[in-house]
Each structure stands twice: as structure tokens, then as C-alpha cells.
Design an enzyme around this catalytic site. Structure first.
Site, mmCIF file in Angstrom:
data_model
loop_
_atom_site.group_PDB
_atom_site.id
_atom_site.type_symbol
_atom_site.label_atom_id
_atom_site.label_comp_id
_atom_site.label_asym_id
_atom_site.label_seq_id
_atom_site.Cartn_x
_atom_site.Cartn_y
_atom_site.Cartn_z
ATOM 1 N N HIS A 52 0.851 -1.190 0.000
ATOM 2 C CA HIS A 52 0.000 0.000 0.000
ATOM 3 C C HIS A 52 0.892 1.247 0.000
ATOM 4 O O HIS A 52 2.065 1.181 0.386
ATOM 5 C CB HIS A 52 -0.891 0.022 1.236
ATOM 6 C CG HIS A 52 -2.002 -0.969 1.191
ATOM 7 N ND1 HIS A 52 -3.073 -0.911 2.047
ATOM 8 C CD2 HIS A 52 -2.223 -2.050 0.398
ATOM 9 C CE1 HIS A 52 -3.900 -1.912 1.794
ATOM 10 N NE2 HIS A 52 -3.406 -2.621 0.793
ATOM 11 N N GLU A 54 1.082 3.811 1.926
ATOM 12 C CA GLU A 54 1.668 4.150 3.224
ATOM 13 C C GLU A 54 2.872 3.270 3.537
ATOM 14 O O GLU A 54 3.910 3.756 3.996
ATOM 15 C CB GLU A 54 0.640 3.975 4.356
ATOM 16 C CG GLU A 54 -0.575 4.856 4.225
ATOM 17 C CD GLU A 54 -1.749 4.170 3.550
ATOM 18 O OE1 GLU A 54 -2.887 4.413 3.978
ATOM 19 O OE2 GLU A 54 -1.535 3.395 2.593
ATOM 20 N N CYS A 82 -5.871 1.994 6.153
ATOM 21 C CA CYS A 82 -6.571 0.763 6.537
ATOM 22 C C CYS A 82 -5.951 0.238 7.839
ATOM 23 O O CYS A 82 -4.995 0.804 8.363
ATOM 24 C CB CYS A 82 -6.455 -0.276 5.421
ATOM 25 S SG CYS A 82 -4.777 -0.944 5.215
ATOM 26 N N CYS A 85 -2.165 -0.618 7.502
ATOM 27 C CA CYS A 85 -1.324 0.572 7.449
ATOM 28 C C CYS A 85 -1.314 1.310 8.785
ATOM 29 O O CYS A 85 -0.271 1.815 9.207
ATOM 30 C CB CYS A 85 -1.769 1.478 6.310
ATOM 31 S SG CYS A 85 -1.449 0.742 4.692
#
Length: 154
Positions: A52, A54, A82, A85
Site C-alpha cells: 500500500h 503508506e 486501513c 497501514c
């Protein structure tokens, strides 16, 4: 530099992700006004469910700074983090997260759950949401609208 400037940088990275067919989410890590980490969604390209925006930005910052802990850093991301993360952000000891638009399906900064408000956890990150929310949301909406409009070949 202000939050809007750094969110614009994250939006540029989100556009890069979208151009590659990834969900357009971008992130930058900032320390003392300097960008020390950059990332955008890459799970499809990397065959990696943890890639992701992040996570990619945290990895970049940790590598550049030579430390897996990122105290004093601010993470700017175009979409509310999420659960995965959020956990990585807290483990990295990031001081602040600034995000663009909320994620009503997987957001872990208040939309579905709020891990950052959990007092039993040992690290607490300050959260600011809604920076360039319209721009961040429109980028995601147009990406998914275009995706739904495609004709799939069997």
C-alpha cells in the site's frame, strides 16, 4: 510548507499509481519540512498485498533515515489508512498522519474503526483528515468509474 503542499505531492504519486492500473493512492513522509519517503499503491505490480502507499512510503523513509522508527515524522496520504497501514504507522512511531478522503469500507482512522484512538495501544499518532478531500476523492471515484466502464474480455 503546509499540509496542502505535501498532500499535492501525495496526489501526484496517486496519479502515478493510477497510470499503472493500481488504485490511485499516494503517500509522502515528511520530517522537519523535508520529504524523506515517497510511495504509491503497488500491490498488483509487486504481487504484494502489503504494498500500500503508506507502507511503501514508510519503507522508503526508514531506508533513507536508517531507522525503522520514524519519530517526529508526518505521513501524508490521499486515503484514510486501513488497519494494516494503521498498525505499521504506529509501529514506526509516526507522530502525525494527515489524510485526504475517508474510506467508508476499510478506514481505520474513524470511518470503520479508529485504531488511533485506542488508548490501550502504546503509541499514539495525531490524525488530521479532510486535507484536499474533494480532489483525493474525485481521483479515486474517476478511477473506479473508468474501471467499471471497461469491457472485460473472457
Amino acid at each position: 510548507m503546509d499540509d496542502v503542499h505535501f498532500m499535492e505531492l501525495a496526489l501526484d504519486l496517486a496519479r502515478e499509481a493510477g497510470a499503472l492500473g493500481e488504485v490511485p493512492v499516494g503517500a509522502v513522509v515528511v520530517l522537519e519540512g523535508e520529504v524523506v519517503g515517497r510511495g504509491f499503491n503497488r500491490p498488483i505490480d509487486r504481487h504484494d498485498p502489503t504494498a500500500h502507499a503508506e507502507i511503501m512510503a514508510l519503507r522508503d523513509a526508514a531506508s533513507r533515515l536508517g531507522n525503522y522508527r520514524l519519530p517526529g515524522c508526518t505521513l501524508y496520504v490521499t486515503l484514510e489508512p486501513c488497519v494494516m497501514c494503521a498498525g505499521a504507522i504506529m509501529h514506526a512511531r509516526v507522530a502525525q498522519v494527515v489524510f485526504g478522503t475517508r474510506d467508508p469500507k476499510t478506514g481505520a482512522a474513524g470511518s470503520v474503526v479508529d485504531l488511533f484512538a485506542e488508548t490501550r495501544l502504546n503509541h499514539h499518532t495525531t490524525i488530521t483528515g479532510g486535507v484536499l478531500a474533494d480532489e483525493c476523492g474525485k481521483l479515486l471515484s474517476s478511477f473506479f468509474a473508468a474501471r467499471r466502464g471497461r469491457t472485460l474480455v473472457a
